[in-house]
Scaffold this motif. Structure first.
Motif, short mmCIF file in Angstrom:
data_model
loop_
_atom_site.label_atom_id
_atom_site.label_comp_id
_atom_site.label_asym_id
_atom_site.label_seq_id
_atom_site.Cartn_x
_atom_site.Cartn_y
_atom_site.Cartn_z
N THR A 138 3.78 6.06 -5.40
CA THR A 138 3.94 6.09 -6.85
C THR A 138 2.73 6.70 -7.55
OG1 THR A 138 5.25 4.06 -6.67
CG2 THR A 138 4.57 4.75 -8.87
N ILE A 139 1.53 6.31 -7.12
CA ILE A 139 0.32 6.87 -7.73
C ILE A 139 0.21 8.35 -7.43
CG2 ILE A 139 -2.21 6.77 -7.71
CD1 ILE A 139 -1.88 3.73 -7.13
N GLY B 293 -3.50 -2.90 -2.49
CA GLY B 293 -2.21 -2.24 -2.61
C GLY B 293 -1.20 -3.10 -3.34
N TRP C 73 0.82 -1.20 0.00
CA TRP C 73 0.00 0.00 0.00
C TRP C 73 0.86 1.26 0.00
CZ3 TRP C 73 -4.73 1.21 -1.23
CH2 TRP C 73 -5.75 0.26 -1.16
N SER D 154 2.50 1.71 -3.45
CA SER D 154 1.49 2.10 -4.44
C SER D 154 1.05 3.54 -4.24
CB SER D 154 0.28 1.17 -4.36
OG SER D 154 0.65 -0.16 -4.68
N THR E 178 -4.39 2.05 -12.58
CA THR E 178 -4.95 2.19 -11.23
C THR E 178 -6.47 2.15 -11.28
OG1 THR E 178 -3.06 3.47 -10.41
CG2 THR E 178 -5.13 3.72 -9.22
N VAL F 26 1.85 -0.21 -11.20
CA VAL F 26 3.14 0.46 -11.00
C VAL F 26 4.25 -0.29 -11.74
CG1 VAL F 26 4.86 1.18 -9.32
CG2 VAL F 26 2.43 1.48 -8.81
N LEU G 61 -2.23 -3.21 -7.06
CA LEU G 61 -1.88 -1.94 -7.70
C LEU G 61 -0.38 -1.85 -7.95
CD1 LEU G 61 -4.14 0.57 -5.74
CD2 LEU G 61 -4.31 0.00 -8.17
N PHE G 62 0.41 -2.28 -6.97
CA PHE G 62 1.86 -2.17 -7.12
C PHE G 62 2.35 -3.06 -8.27
CE2 PHE G 62 6.32 -2.89 -6.04
CZ PHE G 62 6.74 -1.59 -5.83
#
Length: 218
Positions: free
Chosen positions: A23-24, A107, A17, A20, A88, A115, A110-111
């Protein structure tokens, strides 16, 4: 590739988390400064297409699944920041609306998908595009999905909550997705080659080093 809830230890999920979110957050900050608002409509089109492609899943041993990811393509077409934001949106909607991947594990998903997949794919394409553009797109698609699977494998492998140890998760996840990556690389290369020939104004890497702003008409 999506991780369900219950597969990650709280510490591992928390680290995902954190990575992510940072970076987001940077992607949100730099998205408009890269090329302005002209390409914003393209983000929705790309995200919708990738979302539809990702709905085709098939299970692989160990409790997860394989599917077309599309993050490398998003990075190549949109650029790193908008690519991260597009993926995302895809991964978040899949988790919240369709239950594809857990909420606590979001998280991690998403990573891996929004990402690592985007940034690795974008970076490799830029690295090899001067040699051969279509070949660079293939490498980007293949390597990005394989490394994303490795991230998932490491996350669940290091988690005591998961039934398999890291040696098993890395072997199964990276092996399965390395094979999938051949297909993903071919699709990425094929679609990129078509778009670059038909609408080069849509491709971020065609003008990222110029001072020109693209005229995007969808």
């Amino acid at each position: 590739m999506h991780i369900p809830d219950g597969f990650l230890d709280p510490l591992v999920a928390g680290l995902f988390w954190l990575g992510s979110a940072v970076t987001i957050g940077l992607a949100v900050r730099y998205a408009r400064s890269e090329l302005g608002d002209e390409r914003t409509p393209l983000l929705g089109v790309v995200a919708a297409g990738i979302f539809a492609a990702q709905m085709l899943n098939w299970p692989i041993p160990g409790g997860t699944s394989a599917h077309f990811v599309g993050g490398a393509f998003a990075g190549i077409l949109l650029g790193p920041s908008l690519g991260v934001l597009a993926m995302t949106a895809v991964v978040t909607i899949q988790a919240l609306v369709f239950g594809d991947g857990g909420i606590i594990a979001l998280g991690g998903n998403l990573f891996a998908i929004a990402v690592v997949n985007v940034l690795i794919g974008y970076g490799l394409f830029r690295m090899f595009r001067e040699i051969h553009e279509s070949g660079a797109a293939f490498i980007a698609g293949w390597a990005a999905v394989t490394l994303s699977a490795l991230i998932v494998a490491l996350g669940v492998g290091f988690s005591s909550a998961f039934a398999y140890e890291i040696g098993t998760t890395v072997t199964i996840m990276t092996g399965g997705h390395a094979v999938l990556g051949i297909i993903e690389g071919a699709i990425t290369a094929g679609v990129y080659t078509y778009i670059a020939a038909a609408r080069p104004d849509l491709v971020f890497t065609q003008f990222e080093n110029s001072n020109l702003s693209p005229d995007v008409k969808l």
